[in-house]
Scaffold this motif. Sequence first.
Motif, PDB file in Angstrom:
ATOM      1  N   ARG A  20      17.797 110.680   9.561  1.00 57.97           N
ATOM      2  CA  ARG A  20      18.051 111.835   8.655  1.00 57.97           C
ATOM      3  C   ARG A  20      19.610 111.532   7.659  1.00 57.97           C
ATOM      4  O   ARG A  20      18.774 112.351   6.741  1.00 57.97           O
ATOM      5  CB  ARG A  20      18.014 112.957   9.496  1.00 57.97           C
ATOM      6  CG  ARG A  20      17.768 114.534   9.080  1.00 57.97           C
ATOM      7  CD  ARG A  20      18.374 115.861   9.637  1.00 57.97           C
ATOM      8  NE  ARG A  20      19.232 115.640  10.925  1.00 57.97           N
ATOM      9  CZ  ARG A  20      19.360 115.115  11.792  1.00 57.97           C
ATOM     10  NH1 ARG A  20      18.376 114.046  12.703  1.00 57.97           N
ATOM     11  NH2 ARG A  20      20.365 115.189  12.804  1.00 57.97           N
ATOM     12  N   THR A  21      20.736 111.186   8.010  1.00 56.17           N
ATOM     13  CA  THR A  21      21.321 111.182   7.380  1.00 56.17           C
ATOM     14  C   THR A  21      21.358 110.056   5.835  1.00 56.17           C
ATOM     15  O   THR A  21      21.727 110.520   5.507  1.00 56.17           O
ATOM     16  CB  THR A  21      22.677 110.336   7.749  1.00 56.17           C
ATOM     17  OG1 THR A  21      23.019 111.545   8.751  1.00 56.17           O
ATOM     18  CG2 THR A  21      24.239 110.966   7.091  1.00 56.17           C
ATOM     19  N   LEU A  22      20.715 108.673   6.887  1.00 56.69           N
ATOM     20  CA  LEU A  22      20.586 107.798   5.797  1.00 56.69           C
ATOM     21  C   LEU A  22      19.564 108.090   4.618  1.00 56.69           C
ATOM     22  O   LEU A  22      19.333 108.011   3.744  1.00 56.69           O
ATOM     23  CB  LEU A  22      19.798 106.588   6.028  1.00 56.69           C
ATOM     24  CG  LEU A  22      19.631 105.246   5.978  1.00 56.69           C
ATOM     25  CD1 LEU A  22      20.521 104.085   5.528  1.00 56.69           C
ATOM     26  CD2 LEU A  22      18.644 104.608   6.561  1.00 56.69           C
ATOM     27  N   ARG A  23      18.411 108.870   5.104  1.00 62.06           N
ATOM     28  CA  ARG A  23      17.790 109.368   4.087  1.00 62.06           C
ATOM     29  C   ARG A  23      17.966 110.630   3.461  1.00 62.06           C
ATOM     30  O   ARG A  23      17.759 110.549   1.972  1.00 62.06           O
ATOM     31  CB  ARG A  23      16.176 110.353   5.212  1.00 62.06           C
ATOM     32  CG  ARG A  23      14.643 110.452   3.836  1.00 62.06           C
ATOM     33  CD  ARG A  23      13.891 111.391   5.026  1.00 62.06           C
ATOM     34  NE  ARG A  23      14.309 112.673   6.279  1.00 62.06           N
ATOM     35  CZ  ARG A  23      14.583 112.777   7.131  1.00 62.06           C
ATOM     36  NH1 ARG A  23      14.401 111.120   7.799  1.00 62.06           N
ATOM     37  NH2 ARG A  23      14.678 113.093   8.101  1.00 62.06           N
ATOM     38  N   GLU A  24      18.647 111.760   3.682  1.00 61.90           N
ATOM     39  CA  GLU A  24      19.510 112.491   2.969  1.00 61.90           C
ATOM     40  C   GLU A  24      20.180 112.087   1.979  1.00 61.90           C
ATOM     41  O   GLU A  24      20.150 112.492   0.562  1.00 61.90           O
ATOM     42  CB  GLU A  24      20.539 113.708   3.537  1.00 61.90           C
ATOM     43  CG  GLU A  24      19.256 114.491   4.073  1.00 61.90           C
ATOM     44  CD  GLU A  24      19.920 115.212   5.213  1.00 61.90           C
ATOM     45  OE1 GLU A  24      20.999 115.200   5.666  1.00 61.90           O
ATOM     46  OE2 GLU A  24      19.573 116.131   6.474  1.00 61.90           O
TER      47      GLU A  24
END
Length: 54
Positions: A20-24
């Motif tokens: 999720r952090t990578l995508r954001e």
Amino acid sequence: MSFAHTKLAEDVRKYAAYRRTLRELSTLPLQTRLDLDIYSGDIRKIAHRAVYGA
């Protein structure tokens, strides 16, 4: 719940948070990333550090 199940659940939760952090971070506009000194090549490292620590 046994230790192995607890550990597995924690690992799955952390991996989901990492993704999720990578995508954001990846979807931030380029100018925003540059303003924050986040370069494309550093996104994986930053996401990993944010979730798993140094």
